[in-house]
Design a protein around this motif. Sequence first.
Motif, PDB file in Angstrom:
ATOM      1  N   ALA A  26       0.750  -1.230  -0.022  1.00 21.42           N
ATOM      2  CA  ALA A  26       0.035  -0.082   0.066  1.00 21.42           C
ATOM      3  C   ALA A  26       0.826   1.254   0.019  1.00 21.42           C
ATOM      4  O   ALA A  26       0.524   2.334  -0.656  1.00 21.42           O
ATOM      5  N   ALA A  27       2.299   1.415   0.675  1.00 14.88           N
ATOM      6  CA  ALA A  27       2.864   2.440   0.949  1.00 14.88           C
ATOM      7  C   ALA A  27       3.635   2.730  -0.534  1.00 14.88           C
ATOM      8  O   ALA A  27       3.542   3.952  -0.964  1.00 14.88           O
ATOM      9  N   LEU A  28       3.967   1.644  -1.178  1.00 15.06           N
ATOM     10  CA  LEU A  28       4.566   1.778  -2.260  1.00 15.06           C
ATOM     11  C   LEU A  28       3.733   2.159  -3.530  1.00 15.06           C
ATOM     12  O   LEU A  28       4.085   3.083  -4.401  1.00 15.06           O
ATOM     13  N   VAL A  29       2.619   1.686  -3.535  1.00 22.89           N
ATOM     14  CA  VAL A  29       1.580   2.045  -4.723  1.00 22.89           C
ATOM     15  C   VAL A  29       1.126   3.494  -4.511  1.00 22.89           C
ATOM     16  O   VAL A  29       1.034   4.293  -5.466  1.00 22.89           O
ATOM     17  N   THR A  30       0.872   3.942  -3.191  1.00 22.92           N
ATOM     18  CA  THR A  30       0.800   5.373  -2.954  1.00 22.92           C
ATOM     19  C   THR A  30       1.754   6.050  -3.504  1.00 22.92           C
ATOM     20  O   THR A  30       1.540   7.407  -4.189  1.00 22.92           O
ATOM     21  N   ALA A  31       3.012   5.680  -3.057  1.00 23.06           N
ATOM     22  CA  ALA A  31       4.236   6.660  -3.516  1.00 23.06           C
ATOM     23  C   ALA A  31       4.372   7.058  -5.095  1.00 23.06           C
ATOM     24  O   ALA A  31       4.393   7.882  -5.831  1.00 23.06           O
ATOM     25  N   VAL A  32       4.328   5.817  -5.938  1.00 23.25           N
ATOM     26  CA  VAL A  32       4.573   5.959  -7.129  1.00 23.25           C
ATOM     27  C   VAL A  32       3.414   6.438  -7.853  1.00 23.25           C
ATOM     28  O   VAL A  32       3.652   7.072  -9.053  1.00 23.25           O
ATOM     29  N   ASN A  33       2.428   6.225  -7.542  1.00 24.66           N
ATOM     30  CA  ASN A  33       1.057   6.751  -8.156  1.00 24.66           C
ATOM     31  C   ASN A  33       0.953   8.418  -8.017  1.00 24.66           C
ATOM     32  O   ASN A  33       0.046   9.109  -8.551  1.00 24.66           O
ATOM     33  N   ARG A  34       1.908   9.056  -7.129  1.00 27.46           N
ATOM     34  CA  ARG A  34       1.965  10.343  -7.053  1.00 27.46           C
ATOM     35  C   ARG A  34       2.679  10.951  -8.338  1.00 27.46           C
ATOM     36  O   ARG A  34       2.912  12.230  -8.508  1.00 27.46           O
ATOM     37  N   GLY A  35       3.301  10.114  -9.176  1.00 31.76           N
ATOM     38  CA  GLY A  35       4.151  10.546 -10.589  1.00 31.76           C
ATOM     39  C   GLY A  35       5.310  11.243 -10.103  1.00 31.76           C
ATOM     40  O   GLY A  35       5.914  10.969  -9.220  1.00 31.76           O
ATOM     41  N   GLY A  36       5.630  12.094 -11.133  1.00 34.37           N
ATOM     42  CA  GLY A  36       6.865  12.994 -11.016  1.00 34.37           C
ATOM     43  C   GLY A  36       8.126  11.915 -11.136  1.00 34.37           C
ATOM     44  O   GLY A  36       8.253  10.937 -11.931  1.00 34.37           O
ATOM     45  N   ASP A  37       9.077  12.194 -10.199  1.00 30.74           N
ATOM     46  CA  ASP A  37      10.284  11.252 -10.316  1.00 30.74           C
ATOM     47  C   ASP A  37       9.949  10.046  -9.344  1.00 30.74           C
ATOM     48  O   ASP A  37      10.438   9.886  -8.431  1.00 30.74           O
ATOM     49  N   ALA A  38       8.989   9.323  -9.969  1.00 33.86           N
ATOM     50  CA  ALA A  38       8.379   7.972  -9.344  1.00 33.86           C
ATOM     51  C   ALA A  38       9.675   6.961  -9.074  1.00 33.86           C
ATOM     52  O   ALA A  38       9.397   6.421  -8.024  1.00 33.86           O
ATOM     53  N   ASP A  39      10.312   6.813  -9.849  1.00 31.01           N
ATOM     54  CA  ASP A  39      11.265   5.809  -9.690  1.00 31.01           C
ATOM     55  C   ASP A  39      12.115   6.000  -8.318  1.00 31.01           C
ATOM     56  O   ASP A  39      12.299   5.271  -7.729  1.00 31.01           O
ATOM     57  N   THR A  40      12.545   7.210  -8.148  1.00 34.13           N
ATOM     58  CA  THR A  40      13.270   7.548  -6.896  1.00 34.13           C
ATOM     59  C   THR A  40      12.300   7.627  -5.730  1.00 34.13           C
ATOM     60  O   THR A  40      12.803   7.153  -4.465  1.00 34.13           O
ATOM     61  N   SER A  41      11.383   8.201  -5.890  1.00 31.71           N
ATOM     62  CA  SER A  41      10.199   8.091  -4.623  1.00 31.71           C
ATOM     63  C   SER A  41      10.241   6.797  -4.377  1.00 31.71           C
ATOM     64  O   SER A  41      10.009   6.149  -3.100  1.00 31.71           O
TER      65      SER A  41
END
Length: 296
Positions: free
Chosen positions: A224-239
């Motif tokens: 759940a935490a990782l899905v939340t982070a990457v779906n914010r977009g932007g520099d998603a690989d580093t987030s």
Amino acid sequence: MGAYLGLAVGDALGATVEFMTPGEIREQYGTHRQILGGGWLRLRRGQVTDDTEMSLALGEVYLRHNAFPPGAVAEAFSEWMRGKPVDIGHTVRRGIIRFRTEGLCQVPENEMDAGNGAAMRCLPVALALLGASPEAVWSASRAQAHTTHHNPLSDAGTECVVELVQGAIQGAGLPWMAERVARLTAAHPEFRYDRKPTLNPSGYIVETLRVVFQALFGNDTFEAALVTAVNRGGDADTSGAILGMIAGALYGEEGIPRRWRQALLPEVREACETQALRLLAASPLGRAVEGERTRA
């Protein structure tokens, strides 16, 4: 193991939607939750980017030198760049070129270098210095960071990530981690985060860590935490990579969905697993445990 695999999984999952907006992600994927490859880098499924590759390069420095000598770190990063990586940040490239042309393995302090490039590759410091004094940890963190990023915000954010990973590996939970982040935000209010989602985070360390903290403390599972982070977009690989290493340390290898672990390219998964164990064995904590076993 969870921390290193979490780093790679977060990198691979986020890379597909790097530089996309949340709206674009929703339109194309709904909620992005599968490691697919593709993205602007046209990756293979399970391929990782500079976040994981630079971490592995940094870890090899420690395994060769039992330290992070700035010259050896700079040379390792330069050798990595010679391999024509699929992606490389502008600040990282500039620091490596400076090393090649001027022989300087540490860049001068620069207010414009508050990027996330030092934090994304800091996991080997966290693993190799488990059990070391705080002074030794921060010295090592800055030795690797200043090869390309020399900035107080970058230093503070990177050191917080290192401490969160080390604490989680040694059994600390989310309440302790929240206290550590509170110390960071007290010293550097720029990192303060709230319930309002940070969208399209750039490579600025402050925006990246706001996304990471919101996702980490707003969820109770790795997925759940990782899905939340990457779906914010932007520099998603580093987030994703930074969230992945922290949450991986917190929830462990088994907390990472099997489908994500198995989706990594086999050579990536093996490299992460092998280096994680070697760095832990070489750390002060690992050596102390081995000493106790020998005496027993």
